[in-house]
Design a protein around this motif. Structure first.
Motif, PDB file in Angstrom:
ATOM      1  N   LEU A 222      -0.062   9.185   1.892  1.00 60.66           N
ATOM      2  CA  LEU A 222       0.033   9.056   3.339  1.00 60.66           C
ATOM      3  C   LEU A 222       1.112   8.094   3.808  1.00 60.66           C
ATOM      4  N   LEU A 223       1.234   7.016   3.111  1.00 57.79           N
ATOM      5  CA  LEU A 223       2.146   5.982   3.582  1.00 57.79           C
ATOM      6  C   LEU A 223       3.351   5.813   2.674  1.00 57.79           C
ATOM      7  N   GLY A 224       3.619   6.777   1.885  1.00 54.71           N
ATOM      8  CA  GLY A 224       4.797   6.692   1.028  1.00 54.71           C
ATOM      9  C   GLY A 224       4.566   5.796  -0.171  1.00 54.71           C
ATOM     10  N   TYR A 225       5.629   5.381  -0.754  1.00 55.88           N
ATOM     11  CA  TYR A 225       5.526   4.546  -1.949  1.00 55.88           C
ATOM     12  C   TYR A 225       5.528   3.075  -1.580  1.00 55.88           C
ATOM     13  N   GLU A 226       4.827   2.346  -2.367  1.00 59.51           N
ATOM     14  CA  GLU A 226       4.721   0.923  -2.087  1.00 59.51           C
ATOM     15  C   GLU A 226       5.994   0.194  -2.502  1.00 59.51           C
ATOM     16  N   ILE A 227       6.420  -0.682  -1.634  1.00 59.17           N
ATOM     17  CA  ILE A 227       7.603  -1.489  -1.937  1.00 59.17           C
ATOM     18  C   ILE A 227       7.174  -2.872  -2.400  1.00 59.17           C
ATOM     19  N   CYS A 228       6.271  -3.482  -1.645  1.00 54.47           N
ATOM     20  CA  CYS A 228       5.700  -4.741  -2.115  1.00 54.47           C
ATOM     21  C   CYS A 228       4.344  -4.961  -1.461  1.00 54.47           C
ATOM     22  N   SER A 229       3.575  -5.853  -2.052  1.00 48.73           N
ATOM     23  CA  SER A 229       2.240  -6.108  -1.520  1.00 48.73           C
ATOM     24  C   SER A 229       1.893  -7.572  -1.753  1.00 48.73           C
ATOM     25  N   GLY A 230       0.856  -8.014  -1.076  1.00 52.15           N
ATOM     26  CA  GLY A 230       0.425  -9.406  -1.230  1.00 52.15           C
ATOM     27  C   GLY A 230      -0.368  -9.834  -0.016  1.00 52.15           C
ATOM     28  N   LYS A 231      -0.626 -11.112   0.053  1.00 55.80           N
ATOM     29  CA  LYS A 231      -1.380 -11.650   1.203  1.00 55.80           C
ATOM     30  C   LYS A 231      -0.409 -12.051   2.305  1.00 55.80           C
ATOM     31  N   LEU A 232      -0.752 -11.644   3.493  1.00 56.39           N
ATOM     32  CA  LEU A 232       0.031 -12.078   4.650  1.00 56.39           C
ATOM     33  C   LEU A 232      -0.916 -12.574   5.729  1.00 56.39           C
ATOM     34  N   THR A 233      -0.534 -13.645   6.369  1.00 67.03           N
ATOM     35  CA  THR A 233      -1.334 -14.133   7.488  1.00 67.03           C
ATOM     36  C   THR A 233      -0.559 -13.874   8.767  1.00 67.03           C
ATOM     37  N   LEU A 234      -1.248 -13.238   9.696  1.00 68.16           N
ATOM     38  CA  LEU A 234      -0.606 -12.996  10.991  1.00 68.16           C
ATOM     39  C   LEU A 234      -0.689 -14.288  11.781  1.00 68.16           C
ATOM     40  N   ASP A 235       0.442 -14.825  12.112  1.00 66.83           N
ATOM     41  CA  ASP A 235       0.490 -16.125  12.768  1.00 66.83           C
ATOM     42  C   ASP A 235       0.098 -15.984  14.225  1.00 66.83           C
ATOM     43  N   ASN A 236      -1.062 -16.573  14.576  1.00 67.79           N
ATOM     44  CA  ASN A 236      -1.507 -16.389  15.966  1.00 67.79           C
ATOM     45  C   ASN A 236      -0.719 -17.238  16.952  1.00 67.79           C
TER      46      ASN A 236
ATOM     47  N   ASN B   7      -7.218 -14.049   9.913  1.00 62.89           N
ATOM     48  CA  ASN B   7      -5.900 -13.445  10.097  1.00 62.89           C
ATOM     49  C   ASN B   7      -5.184 -13.195   8.784  1.00 62.89           C
ATOM     50  N   CYS B   8      -5.859 -13.493   7.721  1.00 63.26           N
ATOM     51  CA  CYS B   8      -5.224 -13.309   6.412  1.00 63.26           C
ATOM     52  C   CYS B   8      -5.582 -11.916   5.888  1.00 63.26           C
ATOM     53  N   PHE B   9      -4.584 -11.175   5.551  1.00 62.74           N
ATOM     54  CA  PHE B   9      -4.812  -9.766   5.186  1.00 62.74           C
ATOM     55  C   PHE B   9      -4.192  -9.442   3.836  1.00 62.74           C
ATOM     56  N   ASP B  10      -4.782  -8.436   3.226  1.00 58.32           N
ATOM     57  CA  ASP B  10      -4.068  -7.768   2.140  1.00 58.32           C
ATOM     58  C   ASP B  10      -3.022  -6.906   2.818  1.00 58.32           C
TER      59      ASP B  10
ATOM     60  N   LEU C 203      11.987 -20.545   4.227  1.00 58.78           N
ATOM     61  CA  LEU C 203      10.681 -20.699   4.871  1.00 58.78           C
ATOM     62  C   LEU C 203       9.728 -19.619   4.362  1.00 58.78           C
ATOM     63  N   ARG C 204       8.456 -19.857   4.625  1.00 58.40           N
ATOM     64  CA  ARG C 204       7.530 -18.822   4.143  1.00 58.40           C
ATOM     65  C   ARG C 204       7.041 -17.903   5.265  1.00 58.40           C
ATOM     66  N   HIS C 205       7.647 -18.018   6.393  1.00 58.89           N
ATOM     67  CA  HIS C 205       7.282 -17.047   7.422  1.00 58.89           C
ATOM     68  C   HIS C 205       8.485 -16.176   7.789  1.00 58.89           C
ATOM     69  N   PHE C 206       8.164 -15.035   8.333  1.00 58.38           N
ATOM     70  CA  PHE C 206       9.195 -14.136   8.839  1.00 58.38           C
ATOM     71  C   PHE C 206       8.609 -13.391  10.042  1.00 58.38           C
ATOM     72  N   THR C 207       9.483 -12.909  10.892  1.00 57.34           N
ATOM     73  CA  THR C 207       9.010 -12.228  12.108  1.00 57.34           C
ATOM     74  C   THR C 207       9.497 -10.783  12.123  1.00 57.34           C
TER      75      THR C 207
ATOM     76  N   LEU D 230       2.998 -15.049   7.879  1.00 57.31           N
ATOM     77  CA  LEU D 230       3.139 -16.183   6.975  1.00 57.31           C
ATOM     78  C   LEU D 230       2.771 -15.688   5.586  1.00 57.31           C
ATOM     79  N   SER D 231       3.644 -15.878   4.661  1.00 58.94           N
ATOM     80  CA  SER D 231       3.306 -15.441   3.298  1.00 58.94           C
ATOM     81  C   SER D 231       2.876 -16.651   2.479  1.00 58.94           C
ATOM     82  N   THR D 232       2.501 -16.404   1.246  1.00 64.22           N
ATOM     83  CA  THR D 232       1.909 -17.483   0.453  1.00 64.22           C
ATOM     84  C   THR D 232       2.940 -18.499  -0.028  1.00 64.22           C
ATOM     85  N   SER D 233       4.164 -18.107  -0.128  1.00 64.69           N
ATOM     86  CA  SER D 233       5.197 -19.057  -0.566  1.00 64.69           C
ATOM     87  C   SER D 233       6.551 -18.586  -0.039  1.00 64.69           C
TER      88      SER D 233
END
Ligand SMILES: Nc1ncnc2c1ncn2[C@@H]1O[C@H](COP(=O)(O)OP(=O)(O)OP(=O)(O)O)[C@@H](O)[C@H]1O
Length: 758
Positions: free
Chosen positions: A82-96, A113-116, A145-149, A178-181
């Motif tokens: 359904l969503l194609g091939y995975e490029i990368c995965s991990g924990k991400l926190t949506l910065d409120n 706010n922390c998601f797989d 930095l460990r965040h991106f928008t 926000l990613s883990t590192s």
């Protein structure tokens, strides 16, 4: 809504969330690391496209978990990619803290706010939220930095109480993750870049300030922030400030410019100061200042000016390869809506940001006596519609876009009779797409040489522009609003080819949609034509067609080649038609990367007629002569017509409440023109046409003929007003005009939307 959220937190398989997780697990387990890691390019994306299933399926699953459960097996089996091939995965926190992340996205605590999360070739998925990559404008990232928008424009339901009645629309959102590192953040960002998302790579904050943060990693530990990001496009924006009743500047600066800026576009914005400004600007501009194209903000009129500016240049070889982007901000934007399926400025901007090109046919209207040429991409029209266009000019200030209705109504009340003499060259068969007969050697032809003649003529200043109209829809809708006395016109009217023509020209018979008409003849059919043609000496070109691509069943056209090499006409045919290959344009795109010509079959004529070609072509060893064919027979018509419309594409209209399509069988790249002859005269007949047009039933009217043609020649009758509208520009027919096709001589920036937003 593309960014979705489910209240179900259990990851069972019947919950939407569970479903998505399951889908992702499966894609993950199926993932070919080699493919994803080593070939994450658009090619990979495209080759995998057939596997991608619709976002709607996910939407359905989220809306209706039970249904999702019921169809679980189907999804398991068929939709695991359904969503194609995975490029990368991990924990991400949506910065409120993210200013534009909606409340529903931002939980109160960081843990909620922390998601797989997973980035796939189709979407970014976190928890049960899905953001399609095609909705992503760009990603902003400070190295180290460990965040991106993620800047995106997803489709959102309106938040007002009337949301169920209002169509969803694209809204700009910024989602800060926000990613883990820092290394993880870099990996995510690189994943986006791999998927052709533009990355605003910003310097490490320490580089410009003394700021220290737990987010920062020590400088000595900093990796090389080498994100393989695509380079930002450099474009020229031409904005018609008068378009859309003066809304266009607001639309551009408020909605479009921010998106372009986020996507890294380098742009020069020019606001036109008068009609004709865009054309003169484009005709002299240095293309190195806008190597990635010209974006028009306005209606179809400004696009038409840009096109004409390009095609009248000395360096037309280069000019035709300059892509044109369109931001719809005018009264109507039929071209971009019909071809790319976008009608709002944000969707159009996103389409331009995503990139890609769509080649489209262009038509040329030539004033035969003067040699003046005006190009168009949408429609040229004669009769009632062009009269309304002219009249509407008077009401521009007073009524704005409504002027077309006013003018249409007035014109309807005092409807004159229109008569035309016209000749058209039907395409040789249903699959031919108007193929010209060609001989070998085509593959080496530089297509741009083939229409020098036309472009040379087009450099002559066109007839003065009297007015403009962005759409004929407003006019077409007018009659419905009109009432009044209805005059029944002459019972003699009939637009069907005469029985003679039908009998003698089975192709035109086939092409007139197989309609049997009881309608009587409105026009004379001109009988035997002794002359071969009144066509001026076009540069005869042996032109390779793209028949195989556009018209798969075109074998018959090739077969017709057996008749090439002779100018002798069938005696019977000569009684109703004249033989003339007509003007010939190159039929291949000039800018295609693919070595298109190499794939073409060799069309070897038995006895080709070599018409004298220009010296340089002979020196180059190129033979580009057109071989006249028996199939190329001009059908001659004369009589009363309420309108003659020559369409390049189906001409969907943005304004209409109905899904009005003027030429339902037309395609923007089908290598032929669609001719609509609205026969007869009188208000009743016109009203019927206009009403049925709203429902797409107009071509079933007995007085409407619909033909696929290569070329049309037209002359206004003695008492007929000589207005001629081309993509909303009003010109005047002086003597005879000829409308011909230039296959794929323009390319639009963007690709047709998979699911056009209605
Ligand atoms: N600054 C200007 N002032 C007046 N006319 C202009 C200007 N710039 C462009 N034009 C002309 O305005 C015409 C209409 O432009 P366009 O189609 O972009 O807008 P529109 O809102 O759809 O137009 P309209 O409502 O007048 O049909 C074009 O033919 C163009 O030549």
């Amino acid at each position: 809504m593309e960014i979705q959220k489910s209240d179900h937190h259990e990851q069972n398989l019947t919950s939407p969330r569970g479903l998505i997780h399951k889908v992702l697990r499966r894609t993950s387990s199926r993932r070919s690391p080699t493919a994803a890691d080593h070939n994450p390019s658009p090619v990979f994306l495209e080759t995998s496209n057939s596997k991608f299933l619709k976002q709607k399926d996910i939407d359905d699953a989220i809306k209706d978990p039970e249904k999702a459960g019921t169809h679980d097996n189907r999804i398991e089996d068929e939709k695991s990619d359904l969503l194609g091939y995975e490029i990368c995965s991990g924990k991400l926190t949506l910065d409120n803290k993210s200013k534009s992340a909606s409340g529903e996205q931002s939980g109160s605590g960081s843990s909620s706010n922390c998601f797989d999360a997973r980035l796939t070739t189709e979407a970014l998925v976190w928890g049960s939220n899905i953001l399609k990559l095609e909705d992503i404008v760009s990603v902003s990232y400070h190295s180290g930095l460990r965040h991106f928008t993620v800047h995106a424009c997803p489709l959102e339901k309106r938040s007002s109480g009337l949301s169920c009645f209002m169509k969803p629309r694209k809204i700009q959102k910024d989602l800060r993750f926000l990613s883990t590192s820092p290394h993880e953040a870099f990996r995510w960002v690189n994943g986006f870049a791999d998927q052709q998302c533009y990355v605003n790579l910003l310097p490490h904050p320490m580089a410009s300030s003394k700021k220290h943060s737990s987010e920062l990693i020590p400088f000595d530990n900093m990796f090389d922030p080498c994100v393989k990001c695509r380079s930002p496009p450099k474009i020229l924006v031409i904005l018609n400030p008068r378009s859309g009743h003066g809304r266009s500047s607001k639309v551009f600066h408020g909605k479009v410019e921010p998106i372009f800026k986020l996507a890294g576009f380098k742009m020069e914005v020019v606001k036109t100061t008068h009609a004709g400004h865009a054309k003169s600007l484009v005709s002299t501009i240095d293309f190195s200042t806008c190597p990635d194209g010209i974006v028009c903000v306005g209606g179809d009129g400004i696009v038409n000016e840009v096109l004409n500016g390009l095609l009248c240049r000395d360096d037309q070889n280069v000019a035709v390869s300059v892509p044109i982007g369109i931001i719809p901000a005018g009264s109507d934007n039929s071209l971009v809506w019909t071809v790319l399926g976008v009608k709002d400025p944000i969707s159009a901007a996103m389409s331009i940001v995503r990139g890609g090109f769509t080649p489209i046919d262009v038509f040329a209207v030539e004033w035969i006596q003067s040699g003046t040429i005006h190009f168009g991409t949408t429609v040229s029209y004669f009769g009632f519609v062009s009269d309304v266009l002219e009249l509407s000019e008077r009401y521009q200030k007073r009524f704005g876009p409504l002027r077309y209705f006013v003018a249409g109504f007035l014109k309807f009340l005092c409807l004159p009779k229109y008569s035309f003499e016209l000749e058209y060259l039907p395409i040789s068969d249903g699959g031919g797409g108007g193929e010209h007969k060609i001989v070998e050697g085509q593959d080496k032809v530089d297509a741009s040489d083939l229409y020098d003649d036309v472009v040379r003529r087009s450099r002559v200043e066109c007839l003065p522009r009297a007015s403009s109209l962005s759409s004929i829809d407003s006019i077409m809708s007018t009659g419905i609003m009109s009432g009044g006395d209805l005059e029944v016109s002459s019972p003699h009217a009939n637009n069907e080819p005469s029985e003679l023509v039908r009998a003698l020209d089975p192709k035109s018979k086939r092409l007139s949609l197989g309609r049997t008409s009881t309608f009587k003849e409105p026009e004379e059919v001109i009988h035997p034509q002794a002359h071969v043609s009144s066509t001026p000496n076009w540069r005869r070109s042996k032109s390779k067609s793209r028949t195989e691509k556009a018209w798969p069943g075109s074998g018959a056209t090739n077969d017709a080649n057996s008749s090439r090499g002779t100018t002798t006409h069938d005696k019977e045919d000569a009684s109703s038609t004249i033989s003339d290959p007509g003007p010939v344009w190159d039929s291949g795109p000039k800018w295609d990367d693919e070595p298109k010509w190499d794939n073409q079959p060799n069309w070897e004529p038995e006895t080709p007629i070599d018409l004298p070609g220009p010296l340089d072509d002979i020196e180059l060893g190129l033979t580009k002569e057109l071989v006249p064919s028996l199939d190329e027979r001009w059908t001659v018509r004369k009589g009363r017509y309420l309108g003659v419309l020559v369409c390049n594409h189906s001409c969907k209209t943005v304004q209409s409440l109905s899904s009005q399509v003027i030429a339902p069988k037309a395609e923007y790249d089908d290598n032929c023109l669609d001719l609509l002859l609205v026969g007869g005269s009188g208000r009743l007949r016109l009203l019927k046409f206009l009403v049925l047009l709203q429902f797409g039933k107009h071509i079933s009217l007995p007085n409407v003929e619909y033909l696929k043609v290569k070329s049309v020649r037209l002359k206004a009758g003695p008492n007929t007003h000589d207005g001629c509208g081309i993509d909303g520009e009003l010109l005047h027919v002086k003597g005879q005009v000829r409308c011909s096709l230039l296959p794929q001589q323009c390319r639009l920036i963007g690709r047709p939307a998979k699911n056009p937003v209605q």
